[in-house]
Design an enzyme around this catalytic site. Structure first.
Site, PDB file in Angstrom:
ATOM      1  N   ASP A   1      -2.658 -27.769   3.397  1.00  0.00           N
ATOM      2  CA  ASP A   1      -2.357 -29.193   3.366  1.00  0.00           C
ATOM      3  C   ASP A   1      -0.910 -29.422   3.782  1.00  0.00           C
ATOM      4  O   ASP A   1      -0.137 -28.475   3.958  1.00  0.00           O
ATOM      5  CB  ASP A   1      -2.636 -29.769   1.961  1.00  0.00           C
ATOM      6  CG  ASP A   1      -2.126 -28.887   0.823  1.00  0.00           C
ATOM      7  OD1 ASP A   1      -1.324 -27.966   1.097  1.00  0.00           O
ATOM      8  OD2 ASP A   1      -2.510 -29.115  -0.328  1.00  0.00           O
TER       9      ASP A   1
ATOM     10  N   ASP B   1      -5.394 -31.785 -12.652  1.00  0.00           N
ATOM     11  CA  ASP B   1      -6.551 -32.696 -12.648  1.00  0.00           C
ATOM     12  C   ASP B   1      -7.755 -32.098 -11.905  1.00  0.00           C
ATOM     13  O   ASP B   1      -8.715 -32.799 -11.601  1.00  0.00           O
ATOM     14  CB  ASP B   1      -6.159 -34.051 -12.031  1.00  0.00           C
ATOM     15  CG  ASP B   1      -5.678 -33.921 -10.584  1.00  0.00           C
ATOM     16  OD1 ASP B   1      -5.687 -32.787 -10.047  1.00  0.00           O
ATOM     17  OD2 ASP B   1      -5.306 -34.946  -9.988  1.00  0.00           O
TER      18      ASP B   1
ATOM     19  N   HIS C   1      -7.691 -30.721  -8.859  1.00  0.00           N
ATOM     20  CA  HIS C   1      -7.692 -30.798  -7.389  1.00  0.00           C
ATOM     21  C   HIS C   1      -7.437 -29.425  -6.774  1.00  0.00           C
ATOM     22  O   HIS C   1      -6.780 -28.570  -7.372  1.00  0.00           O
ATOM     23  CB  HIS C   1      -6.690 -31.848  -6.866  1.00  0.00           C
ATOM     24  CG  HIS C   1      -5.243 -31.489  -6.933  1.00  0.00           C
ATOM     25  ND1 HIS C   1      -4.340 -32.101  -7.785  1.00  0.00           N
ATOM     26  CD2 HIS C   1      -4.511 -30.598  -6.226  1.00  0.00           C
ATOM     27  CE1 HIS C   1      -3.141 -31.605  -7.591  1.00  0.00           C
ATOM     28  NE2 HIS C   1      -3.203 -30.676  -6.660  1.00  0.00           N
TER      29      HIS C   1
ATOM     30  N   GLU D   1      -8.121 -34.854  -4.345  1.00  0.00           N
ATOM     31  CA  GLU D   1      -7.983 -35.413  -5.686  1.00  0.00           C
ATOM     32  C   GLU D   1      -9.360 -35.763  -6.258  1.00  0.00           C
ATOM     33  O   GLU D   1     -10.343 -35.827  -5.507  1.00  0.00           O
ATOM     34  CB  GLU D   1      -7.125 -36.692  -5.607  1.00  0.00           C
ATOM     35  CG  GLU D   1      -5.697 -36.458  -5.107  1.00  0.00           C
ATOM     36  CD  GLU D   1      -4.793 -35.803  -6.147  1.00  0.00           C
ATOM     37  OE1 GLU D   1      -5.312 -35.151  -7.081  1.00  0.00           O
ATOM     38  OE2 GLU D   1      -3.569 -35.941  -6.014  1.00  0.00           O
TER      39      GLU D   1
HETATM   40  C1  GLP Z   1      -0.167 -28.958  -5.030  1.00  0.00           C
HETATM   41  C2  GLP Z   1      -0.881 -28.263  -3.876  1.00  0.00           C
HETATM   42  C3  GLP Z   1      -2.060 -27.447  -4.344  1.00  0.00           C
HETATM   43  C4  GLP Z   1      -1.665 -26.596  -5.543  1.00  0.00           C
HETATM   44  C5  GLP Z   1      -1.195 -27.483  -6.669  1.00  0.00           C
HETATM   45  C6  GLP Z   1      -0.864 -26.715  -7.937  1.00  0.00           C
HETATM   46  O1  GLP Z   1      -0.761 -30.154  -5.388  1.00  0.00           O
HETATM   47  N1  GLP Z   1      -1.323 -29.189  -2.895  1.00  0.00           N
HETATM   48  O2  GLP Z   1      -2.518 -26.636  -3.280  1.00  0.00           O
HETATM   49  O3  GLP Z   1      -2.765 -25.829  -5.953  1.00  0.00           O
HETATM   50  O4  GLP Z   1      -0.037 -28.156  -6.196  1.00  0.00           O
HETATM   51  O5  GLP Z   1       0.425 -26.193  -7.878  1.00  0.00           O
HETATM   52  P1  GLP Z   1       1.005 -25.178  -8.915  1.00  0.00           P
HETATM   53  O6  GLP Z   1       0.428 -23.850  -8.585  1.00  0.00           O
HETATM   54  O7  GLP Z   1       2.497 -25.216  -8.688  1.00  0.00           O
HETATM   55  O8  GLP Z   1       0.642 -25.649 -10.268  1.00  0.00           O
END
Ligand code: GLP
Length: 260
Positions: A67, A136, A138, A143
């Site tokens: 992304d 959440d 995602h 989302e």
């Molecule tokens: C962002 C990214 C996701 C990732 C999420 C969780 O929203 N787009 O790909 O999985 O963060 O991040 P973290 O691993 O820092 O909790």
């Protein structure tokens, strides 16, 4: 789903890294799907170590990111293109030109999803997709409410995700409101998926993903539909799993990918 409950993020990283190394070793032109966020960092650290100390080469590898924020230039320190470069790819021998990200330029964002899908298809698809998970539920930036059949497109980030990600920016106001993200169906196209999650904050999302109904309310639950998913979690992230006692044993078993 193979659920692996490890003692530490480092132990889980070793497990996940051996899957990635297996793909890198066994394919002529492997394609790695890379995720941002803090969860995959120990895995990247281990891959960088393997490159430095054991001569594991990524010279024949292509990589695609999941992304990208809309509106951050590619060299902005928080653009996912740059984050992946800083956290992983610049430390190994992968060619920068073989690392692909969705085009987050607002002027071109409307057809950026379609163009990215074309890149993924020209590369022949992702061999192993690394994922984290949002609190959440995602994955990437899909989302809650995302279509289970979605392809790469623009999504509006929820307040929860923007506030979760504000720690990487100076303030909440600096977190972009939109992002380009691979869709849930795009992610399902990857031949293997490895999802990393640690800490209590992820426990609810992990339980919903692994044991809940497959539902757009928890976008990650779509992974129940994928034939080769490994979920690497620590005790805290696994703490709300009803069948944790069953999964725990999977860490002792021969990793399932060796049988694929
Ligand atoms: C962002 C990214 C996701 C990732 C999420 C969780 O929203 N787009 O790909 O999985 O963060 O991040 P973290 O691993 O820092 O909790």
């Amino acid at each position: 789903m193979e659920v692996v409950i490890g003692q530490s993020a480092e132990e889980l990283a070793l497990y996940a890294a051996s899957m990635v190394r297996d793909v890198v070793r066994s394919k002529d032109h492997p394609v790695l799907g890379l995720a941002t966020g803090s969860s995959p960092l120990p895995l990247y650290t281990e891959l960088i170590r393997a490159h430095r100390d054991e001569g594991v080469s990524f010279a024949h590898v292509s990589a695609v990111t999941l992304d990208e924020y809309v509106g951050l230039p590619p060299d902005h320190p928080q653009s996912y293109h740059e984050v992946i470069r800083q956290e992983f790819t610049r430390h190994v021998d992968i060619d920068d030109a073989r690392v692909f990200s969705p085009d987050g330029d607002p002027a071109r964002a409307m057809d950026a999803g379609e163009r990215y899908e074309k890149v993924l298809s020209e590369l022949g698809g992702v061999d192993v997709q690394i994922l984290g998970i949002g609190t959440d539920g995602h994955i990437a930036f899909n989302e809650p409410g995302s279509s289970l059949q979605s392809r790469t497109r623009i999504k509006t980030l929820t307040d929860q995700t923007r506030s979760d990600n504000a720690r990487f920016f100076g303030s909440l106001d600096e977190v972009p409101i939109h992002a380009l993200t691979q869709g849930l169906d795009t992610i399902l196209d990857a031949r293997r998926v490895v999802l990393m999650a640690t800490g209590q904050a992820k426990a609810q999302a992990i339980a919903a993903m692994v044991e809940g109904p497959m539902s757009a309310s928890c976008p990650a639950s779509v992974l129940q539909w994928h034939p080769h998913v490994t979920v690497c979690v620590d005790e805290a992230a696994a703490s709300l799993l009803e069948h944790a006692g069953y999964y725990r044993t999977s860490f002792e078993r021969k990793p399932s990918w060796q049988k694929w």
